[in-house]
Design an enzyme around this catalytic site. Structure first.
Site, mmCIF file in Angstrom:
data_model
loop_
_atom_site.group_PDB
_atom_site.id
_atom_site.type_symbol
_atom_site.label_atom_id
_atom_site.label_comp_id
_atom_site.label_asym_id
_atom_site.label_seq_id
_atom_site.Cartn_x
_atom_site.Cartn_y
_atom_site.Cartn_z
ATOM 1 N N ASP A 133 78.531 85.198 31.006
ATOM 2 C CA ASP A 133 78.622 84.822 29.599
ATOM 3 C C ASP A 133 77.528 83.810 29.270
ATOM 4 O O ASP A 133 77.042 83.084 30.150
ATOM 5 C CB ASP A 133 79.985 84.198 29.293
ATOM 6 C CG ASP A 133 81.131 85.177 29.469
ATOM 7 O OD1 ASP A 133 80.877 86.388 29.437
ATOM 8 O OD2 ASP A 133 82.274 84.712 29.641
ATOM 9 N N ARG A 134 77.201 83.735 28.009
ATOM 10 C CA ARG A 134 76.108 82.863 27.575
ATOM 11 C C ARG A 134 76.289 81.413 28.050
ATOM 12 O O ARG A 134 75.346 80.782 28.507
ATOM 13 C CB ARG A 134 75.998 82.903 26.055
ATOM 14 C CG ARG A 134 74.889 82.011 25.503
ATOM 15 C CD ARG A 134 74.845 82.052 23.982
ATOM 16 N NE ARG A 134 73.890 81.082 23.459
ATOM 17 C CZ ARG A 134 73.745 80.789 22.171
ATOM 18 N NH1 ARG A 134 74.496 81.415 21.266
ATOM 19 N NH2 ARG A 134 72.861 79.891 21.778
#
Length: 304
Positions: A133-134
């Site tokens: 995830d970012r």
């Protein structure tokens, strides 16, 4: 690139069957059939229906890979491991792994393409094997060419990659070790996922390292790889990741989910050796862990 396979297995039969024994994917075999990949037997062009004898040598010759729509970005990356087939990097929190509608130019994949250009590589399409995830930091593994990607796919599909994380969750966990076995489903029209009986199977194992009033430090092993899996599982149990706004984590100690992909172990299908990659803990998590749990020696706490 070229890939050499020697028939040292005393194999008698069609080249196609030999390639399957050597774990060459159906995708690559289809490319050979279409003429996109050149097949050589003992130095001469061959086809998949030819017979192969013991000690024969098969070469697969691939066309250089590039995607002109993928724009290179020359910002630096932190390389944790690299050889002719693999590149493992330490992704910082806040950097998207792959291009998407809102960002097509500055993601990790764009940076890796810039890095490969600077290395004068012939294959310029980074194939992401493990994605984060970012706002999760840590190890990301990329294959440098499509043969490497296709050969590691069985490990990905069968959940054989050993992926270990470090996390801080809200609340004081009482159970020191458990396996969370709860299916995960996407919420239609939202980025959020939920635990739902109609979802995909998902298993997460964890070990409590230290618990204090308000927070718990845990080590986590992913046995499957669903989107947001760690975040969803611990939120469902009532222990959202500290800083994880999407799943209800507190925002006063850190401004992103306190989650770090610490370690990855995979079996190299080319060398048949185990490769272990470890990503150092970023400064924001070092400060969170040190201040919250009074750890002075992070190296010993997070070894292995």
């Amino acid at each position: 690139m070229e890939y050499l396979l020697v028939n040292n297995l005393n194999f008698h039969g069609l080249i196609k069957q030999f390639l399957l024994v050597k774990k060459i994917s159906q995708r690559t075999i289809s490319q050979i059939r279409r003429g996109e990949t050149l097949l050589l037997l003992n130095g001469y062009p061959a086809d998949l229906k030819q017979l192969i004898q013991p000690d024969d040598k098969v070469i697969l010759r691939f066309q250089p890979e590039d995607n002109p729509l993928l724009e290179p970005n020359y910002q630096p990356i932190e390389v944790l491991y690299e050889d002719t087939n693999w590149l493992a990097v330490n992704k910082p929190a806040g950097l998207s792994s792959v291009p998407g509608p809102s960002n097509r130019t500055t993601t990790l994949v764009n940076r890796v393409k810039g890095y490969l250009i600077n290395q004068q590589a012939t294959d310029l399409v980074p194939h992401v094997v493990t994605r984060l995830d970012r706002f999760t930091s840590g190890v990301v593994l990329l294959a440098k060419h499509h043969l490497a990607q296709s050969m590691i796919e069985p490990q990905v599909e069968n959940h054989l990659l050993d992926k270990r994380y470090l996390a801080v969750v809200d609340g004081q966990m009482k159970v020191p070790h458990a396996l969370i076995d709860l299916p995960i489903k996407r919420v239609l029209g939202q980025a959020k996922r939920i635990v739902d009986g109609q979802g995909q199977p998902a298993q997460t194992e964890y070990w409590v390292q230290k618990a204090v009033v308000g927070q718990t430090l845990i080590k986590v092993k992913l046995l499957t790889g669903r989107n947001h899996q760690i975040r969803v599982h611990f939120s469902h149990l009532g222990y959202p990741l500290t800083g994880d706004q999407l799943y209800g984590g507190s925002q006063n100690l850190i401004q992103r989910q306190a989650l770090h992909a610490r370690q990855l172990i995979f079996s190299d299908p080319f060398s048949h050796k185990k490769i272990k990659v470890v990503a150092p803990l970023p400064l924001d998590l070092q400060q969170l862990v040190g201040q919250t749990f009074n750890y002075d020696n992070l190296k010993n706490v997070f070894s292995g």
